[in-house]
Design an enzyme around this catalytic site. Structure first.
Site, PDB file in Angstrom:
ATOM      1  N   ASP A 190       0.848  -1.433  -0.180  1.00 35.37           N
ATOM      2  CA  ASP A 190       0.123   0.154   0.094  1.00 35.37           C
ATOM      3  C   ASP A 190       0.709   1.313   0.109  1.00 35.37           C
ATOM      4  OD1 ASP A 190      -2.487   1.367   0.153  1.00 35.37           O
ATOM      5  OD2 ASP A 190      -2.721   1.389   2.155  1.00 35.37           O
ATOM      6  N   ASN A 195       1.398   3.261  -2.908  1.00 38.46           N
ATOM      7  CA  ASN A 195       2.104   3.824  -4.199  1.00 38.46           C
ATOM      8  C   ASN A 195       1.520   5.237  -4.619  1.00 38.46           C
ATOM      9  OD1 ASN A 195       3.552   1.218  -4.376  1.00 38.46           O
ATOM     10  ND2 ASN A 195       1.848   0.296  -5.745  1.00 38.46           N
ATOM     11  N   GLY A 196       0.205   5.442  -4.541  1.00 39.91           N
ATOM     12  CA  GLY A 196      -0.142   6.715  -5.128  1.00 39.91           C
ATOM     13  C   GLY A 196       0.438   7.674  -4.057  1.00 39.91           C
ATOM     14  N   ARG A 197       0.309   7.606  -2.921  1.00 37.61           N
ATOM     15  CA  ARG A 197       0.806   8.542  -1.892  1.00 37.61           C
ATOM     16  C   ARG A 197       2.172   9.097  -2.157  1.00 37.61           C
ATOM     17  NH1 ARG A 197      -1.644   6.349   3.259  1.00 37.61           N
ATOM     18  NH2 ARG A 197      -2.029   4.390   1.776  1.00 37.61           N
ATOM     19  N   SER A 257      -6.979  -5.951  -5.896  1.00 35.80           N
ATOM     20  CA  SER A 257      -8.089  -6.342  -4.974  1.00 35.80           C
ATOM     21  C   SER A 257      -9.434  -6.332  -6.279  1.00 35.80           C
ATOM     22  CB  SER A 257      -8.432  -5.623  -3.937  1.00 35.80           C
ATOM     23  OG  SER A 257      -9.102  -4.342  -4.279  1.00 35.80           O
ATOM     24  N   ASN A 267     -10.547  -2.658  -6.419  1.00 33.54           N
ATOM     25  CA  ASN A 267      -9.626  -2.001  -7.309  1.00 33.54           C
ATOM     26  C   ASN A 267     -10.259  -1.438  -8.562  1.00 33.54           C
ATOM     27  OD1 ASN A 267      -6.671  -3.042  -5.959  1.00 33.54           O
ATOM     28  ND2 ASN A 267      -8.014  -1.353  -4.949  1.00 33.54           N
ATOM     29  N   ARG A 275     -11.295   2.240  -9.332  1.00 33.32           N
ATOM     30  CA  ARG A 275     -10.338   3.282  -9.376  1.00 33.32           C
ATOM     31  C   ARG A 275     -10.345   3.919 -10.858  1.00 33.32           C
ATOM     32  NH1 ARG A 275      -4.711   1.792  -6.539  1.00 33.32           N
ATOM     33  NH2 ARG A 275      -5.583   1.321  -4.347  1.00 33.32           N
ATOM     34  N   ARG A 311      -5.563  -1.843   8.447  1.00 34.95           N
ATOM     35  CA  ARG A 311      -6.597  -2.673   8.274  1.00 34.95           C
ATOM     36  C   ARG A 311      -6.322  -3.774   7.010  1.00 34.95           C
ATOM     37  NH1 ARG A 311      -8.035   2.379   6.452  1.00 34.95           N
ATOM     38  NH2 ARG A 311      -7.760   2.551   3.754  1.00 34.95           N
TER      39      ARG A 311
END
Length: 249
Positions: free
Chosen positions: A25, A27-29, A70, A73, A76, A203
Site C-alpha cells: 500500500d 504507491n499513489g501517495r 483487489s 480496485n 479506480r 486494516r
C-alpha cells in the site's frame, strides 16, 4: 530454530516465517509526495517487489503472497486500472529471468476471468516457466477478494451437498480450506504467519480473511515503493518478539 546471518552485517534473524503476506500500500501517495502521477508509484512499487522477493527467498521464506490488485480496485480511474493491469506484463518480462535463476516459483490466486488477455497470458507464461522451481513461491493475489473467495468455497460445498456427494455434518474447517484458492499452496504453508502492511493503514482490506485467523500483523508507515530489504528484516525481527499461542496460553 532457523537462523539466517546476513553477510553484509552481523544481524541474525531467528524463526523466519514460512509464509508472509504483504499488502503493498502507498504507491499513489508515494508518487504524490514527489509530484509525480500515481502510476509512477505503481511502477516504483514493482521494482520494490522484486527486491523484497529476492531477499525473502534468500532468507528462507517459503511463500510470499502479495496483494497486487483487489476486486474493489476496479473502481479506480480507468487509466490507472489499465496501467496496473499492464504491470504484471512488464514485471514478468523484466524480472522472471532473475526470479527463475533464484529458484522462485510463481503462482496466482484471484478471479482471472476479468483480467485482460495480455495480462493473463503473461501470468500463465510466468507460472509455466517457473513451475519446476522448488524455492520460494511468489503468490500473486490478483483480482482477489477474501469474502468472494469464501462465498465461492461455500457455493461449491453447497453443490456437493445438493447432489448427495457430501453430508452437511462432514463440513469442517479443513474442507472449507480445501475449497479456497490457497489450497494450491503447500499444506503446511497455506496460511500466512506474518502479514505486513505498508503506508500506515491499519486494516486487512479483504486480504486473506480466512487464512489470517492466527497471523501476526506488522504495520509500517513506509510507503510500499520505499519498503526494502531492511524493512523486511525489521518486520521479521518484530515477528520474532511475538509469542504465537493459537488460542492457547
Amino acid at each position: 530454530m532457523f537462523k539466517f546471518r546476513k553477510k553484509s552485517h552481523q544481524e541474525v534473524l531467528d524463526n523466519i516465517p514460512n509464509h508472509i503476506g504483504i499488502i503493498m500500500d502507498g504507491n499513489g501517495r508515494w508518487a504524490k509526495k514527489r509530484l509525480q502521477p500515481r502510476v509512477m508509484g505503481h511502477k516504483a512499487g514493482m521494482d520494490a517487489l522484486q527486491k523484497v522477493t529476492i531477499e525473502a527467498s534468500q532468507l528462507g521464506v517459503k511463500v510470499l503472497t502479495v496483494y497486487a490488485f483487489s476486486t474493489e480496485n476496479w473502481s479506480r480511474p480507468q487509466d490507472e486500472v489499465k496501467f496496473i493491469m499492464n504491470l504484471p506484463v512488464e514485471f514478468f518480462n523484466k524480472y522472471v529471468p532473475e526470479l527463475d535463476k533464484n529458484n522462485v516459483r510463481i503462482l496466482t490466486i484471484g478471479d482471472n476471468s476479468r483480467l485482460p488477455k495480455e495480462t493473463l497470458d503473461a501470468l500463465e507464461k510466468a507460472v509455466e516457466q517457473t513451475k519446476h522451481n522448488s524455492g520460494l513461491i511468489l503468490n500473486f493475489a490478483l483480482n482477489y477478494g477474501g469474502r468472494a473467495e469464501i462465498v465461492s468455497a461455500v457455493q461449491a460445498i453447497a453443490k456437493e451437498v445438493e447432489i448427495g456427494r457430501l453430508r452437511p455434518e462432514a463440513i469442517d474447517e479443513d474442507l472449507i480450506a480445501k475449497h479456497l484458492m490457497t489450497d494450491k499452496l503447500p499444506y503446511l504453508y497455506r496460511d500466512p504467519d506474518l502479514i505486513i502492511r505498508t503506508s500506515g493503514e491499519l486494516r486487512l482490506s479483504n486480504f486473506l480473511p480466512w487464512q489470517s485467523a492466527y497471523s501476526e500483523f506488522y504495520f509500517t508507515d513506509v510507503f510500499w515503493p520505499d519498503f526494502d530489504q531492511q524493512g523486511l528484516h525489521q518486520a521479521i525481527s518484530d515477528y520474532n518478539k511475538r509469542h504465537r499461542r493459537f488460542g492457547g496460553v
